[in-house]
Enzyme design. Structure first.
Site, PDB file in Angstrom:
ATOM      1  N   HIS A  35       0.843  -1.205   0.000  1.00  0.00           N
ATOM      2  CA  HIS A  35       0.000   0.000   0.000  1.00  0.00           C
ATOM      3  C   HIS A  35       0.879   1.255   0.000  1.00  0.00           C
ATOM      4  O   HIS A  35       0.584   2.241  -0.680  1.00  0.00           O
ATOM      5  CB  HIS A  35      -0.891   0.026   1.243  1.00  0.00           C
ATOM      6  CG  HIS A  35      -1.830  -1.136   1.367  1.00  0.00           C
ATOM      7  ND1 HIS A  35      -1.719  -2.078   2.352  1.00  0.00           N
ATOM      8  CD2 HIS A  35      -2.904  -1.507   0.631  1.00  0.00           C
ATOM      9  CE1 HIS A  35      -2.689  -2.973   2.238  1.00  0.00           C
ATOM     10  NE2 HIS A  35      -3.420  -2.656   1.196  1.00  0.00           N
ATOM     11  N   GLY A 146      -2.899  -2.075  -7.393  1.00  0.00           N
ATOM     12  CA  GLY A 146      -1.754  -2.973  -7.449  1.00  0.00           C
ATOM     13  C   GLY A 146      -1.916  -4.070  -8.495  1.00  0.00           C
ATOM     14  O   GLY A 146      -3.001  -4.643  -8.650  1.00  0.00           O
ATOM     15  N   SER A 184       0.721  -8.923   1.553  1.00  0.00           N
ATOM     16  CA  SER A 184      -0.736  -8.964   1.598  1.00  0.00           C
ATOM     17  C   SER A 184      -1.181  -8.803   3.041  1.00  0.00           C
ATOM     18  O   SER A 184      -0.518  -9.305   3.961  1.00  0.00           O
ATOM     19  CB  SER A 184      -1.243 -10.317   1.065  1.00  0.00           C
ATOM     20  OG  SER A 184      -2.595 -10.519   1.430  1.00  0.00           O
TER      21      SER A 184
HETATM   22  P1  AMP Z   1      -6.302  -4.283  -0.337  1.00  0.00           P
HETATM   23  O1  AMP Z   1      -6.196  -3.448   0.895  1.00  0.00           O
HETATM   24  O2  AMP Z   1      -5.743  -5.658  -0.183  1.00  0.00           O
HETATM   25  O3  AMP Z   1      -7.680  -4.244  -0.951  1.00  0.00           O
HETATM   26  O4  AMP Z   1      -5.361  -3.598  -1.410  1.00  0.00           O
HETATM   27  C1  AMP Z   1      -5.493  -2.240  -1.728  1.00  0.00           C
HETATM   28  C2  AMP Z   1      -4.657  -1.939  -2.942  1.00  0.00           C
HETATM   29  O5  AMP Z   1      -3.296  -2.268  -2.672  1.00  0.00           O
HETATM   30  C3  AMP Z   1      -5.066  -2.760  -4.178  1.00  0.00           C
HETATM   31  O6  AMP Z   1      -4.946  -1.942  -5.332  1.00  0.00           O
HETATM   32  C4  AMP Z   1      -4.057  -3.861  -4.190  1.00  0.00           C
HETATM   33  O7  AMP Z   1      -3.823  -4.414  -5.462  1.00  0.00           O
HETATM   34  C5  AMP Z   1      -2.830  -3.125  -3.681  1.00  0.00           C
HETATM   35  N1  AMP Z   1      -1.850  -4.061  -3.126  1.00  0.00           N
HETATM   36  C6  AMP Z   1      -2.058  -5.012  -2.183  1.00  0.00           C
HETATM   37  N2  AMP Z   1      -0.929  -5.718  -1.962  1.00  0.00           N
HETATM   38  C7  AMP Z   1       0.006  -5.215  -2.799  1.00  0.00           C
HETATM   39  C8  AMP Z   1       1.376  -5.506  -3.057  1.00  0.00           C
HETATM   40  N3  AMP Z   1       2.012  -6.488  -2.426  1.00  0.00           N
HETATM   41  N4  AMP Z   1       2.028  -4.773  -3.986  1.00  0.00           N
HETATM   42  C9  AMP Z   1       1.394  -3.773  -4.653  1.00  0.00           C
HETATM   43  N5  AMP Z   1       0.107  -3.442  -4.452  1.00  0.00           N
HETATM   44  C10 AMP Z   1      -0.576  -4.145  -3.542  1.00  0.00           C
END
Ligand code: AMP
Length: 281
Positions: A35, A146, A184
């Site tokens: 993030h 991401g 993650s």
């Molecule tokens: P989330 O909180 O898991 O819904 O992720 C929020 C945003 O962060 C989304 O656009 C994801 O694709 C991105 N994201 C999550 N993990 C990663 C990572 N390891 N590298 C890059 N972007 C990420």
């Protein structure tokens, strides 16, 4: 100064006071360095950076991990403050869905029924519905997502294009731990043992990508072999797909293909992917 806003009204007021192109990073909280990278890219390119922190119930199916998903608003705010985010929008569920569940939703269409969508029916309708709402509420001109969630990224691009959202979508490469594990929020569910097992995903993808000169069948075989050799990995899907339509690529495919995997390790479902360049024959 990072401003925390909890309501639509507060967000609107904060937006009125600001000017210039706003970049938004949408998250479900439990922020990590993945993030952080999205935020940094947004910060570098936009006059105003908005981070949304919202655990969207609409995108979770029955029996999924909504209730155990980590909630860490305080440390999320600290990260956003350290990264000079202008506005953090962290609304409650009733603030986002005042009429309870929305009757009208964005439909992801056929691209939402495969891969993640096959395992998680309705997931992408829930994702696109909240992304549409958050784009409207934040008034962002650029949204950063991401590559880690490749199908989500593809569907958001399609929504923005197909429904003429006045917004640019920017992809940010996957951030990994030094040992290869894609960051993650769900990695926190992994025991130390699970975490070692989970490394098989990125190891398999790298091995598959290295087989690209031998063509798609070799990429699939090598990737599957690494996953099979690691006990404790329960593969949900493994595909080498055209990143435009998510169809399996034929043997003579040339160009960038998406090598994507989803697997369960212990009680945790993980996804990862790499873009593989194929030469065609
Ligand atoms: P989330 O909180 O898991 O819904 O992720 C929020 C945003 O962060 C989304 O656009 C994801 O694709 C991105 N994201 C999550 N993990 C990663 C990572 N390891 N590298 C890059 N972007 C990420």
């Amino acid at each position: 100064m990072t401003q925390l806003v909890r309501s639509r009204a507060e967000l609107a007021a904060a937006r009125v006071r600001s000017s210039g192109v706003a970049g938004v990073v949408m998250t479900m909280g439990a922020l990590h360095d993945g993030h952080r990278e999205l935020i940094r890219v947004a910060r570098d390119r936009c006059e105003l950076t908005i981070v949304t922190v919202f655990l969207n119930p609409l995108q979770f199916g029955a029996g999924e991990d909504l209730s155990r998903y980590p909630k860490t608003l305080e440390s999320d705010l600290a990260l956003c403050t350290a990264e000079n985010v202008d506005i953090v929008f962290a609304p409650t569920v009733s603030e986002v869905y005042p009429e309870s569940e929305p009757q009208v939703r964005v439909s992801a269409g056929p691209l939402g029924d495969v891969l993640e969508g096959a395992s998680r029916p309705g997931h992408f309708d829930g994702v696109l519905t909240v992304v549409a709402k958050l784009l409207h509420l934040t008034g962002a001109g650029v949204a950063y997502f991401g590559q880690k969630d490749a199908q989500q990224l593809l569907l958001i691009r399609r929504m923005v294009k197909d429904l003429d959202f006045p917004c640019e979508v920017v992809a940010v490469p996957t951030v990994r731990d030094p040992d290869g594990l894609a960051l993650s929020s769900r990695n926190g569910y992994l025991s130390a043992e699970d975490r070692t097992v989970a490394l098989a995903l990125s190891r398999a993808l790298r091995a598959g990508a290295a087989a690209a000169p031998e063509g798609p069948a070799a990429v699939r075989r090598v990737t599957a072999d690494v996953l099979r050799d690691q006990s404790g990995v329960d593969v949900d899907y493994l595909v080498l797909a055209d990143p435009v339509n998510l169809h399996d690529v034929p043997e003579d495919f040339a160009g960038a293909a998406l090598l994507a995997v989803a697997a369960r390790v212990g009680t945790t479902r993980l996804i990862d992917n790499l873009v593989v360049t194929l030469g065609g024959r």
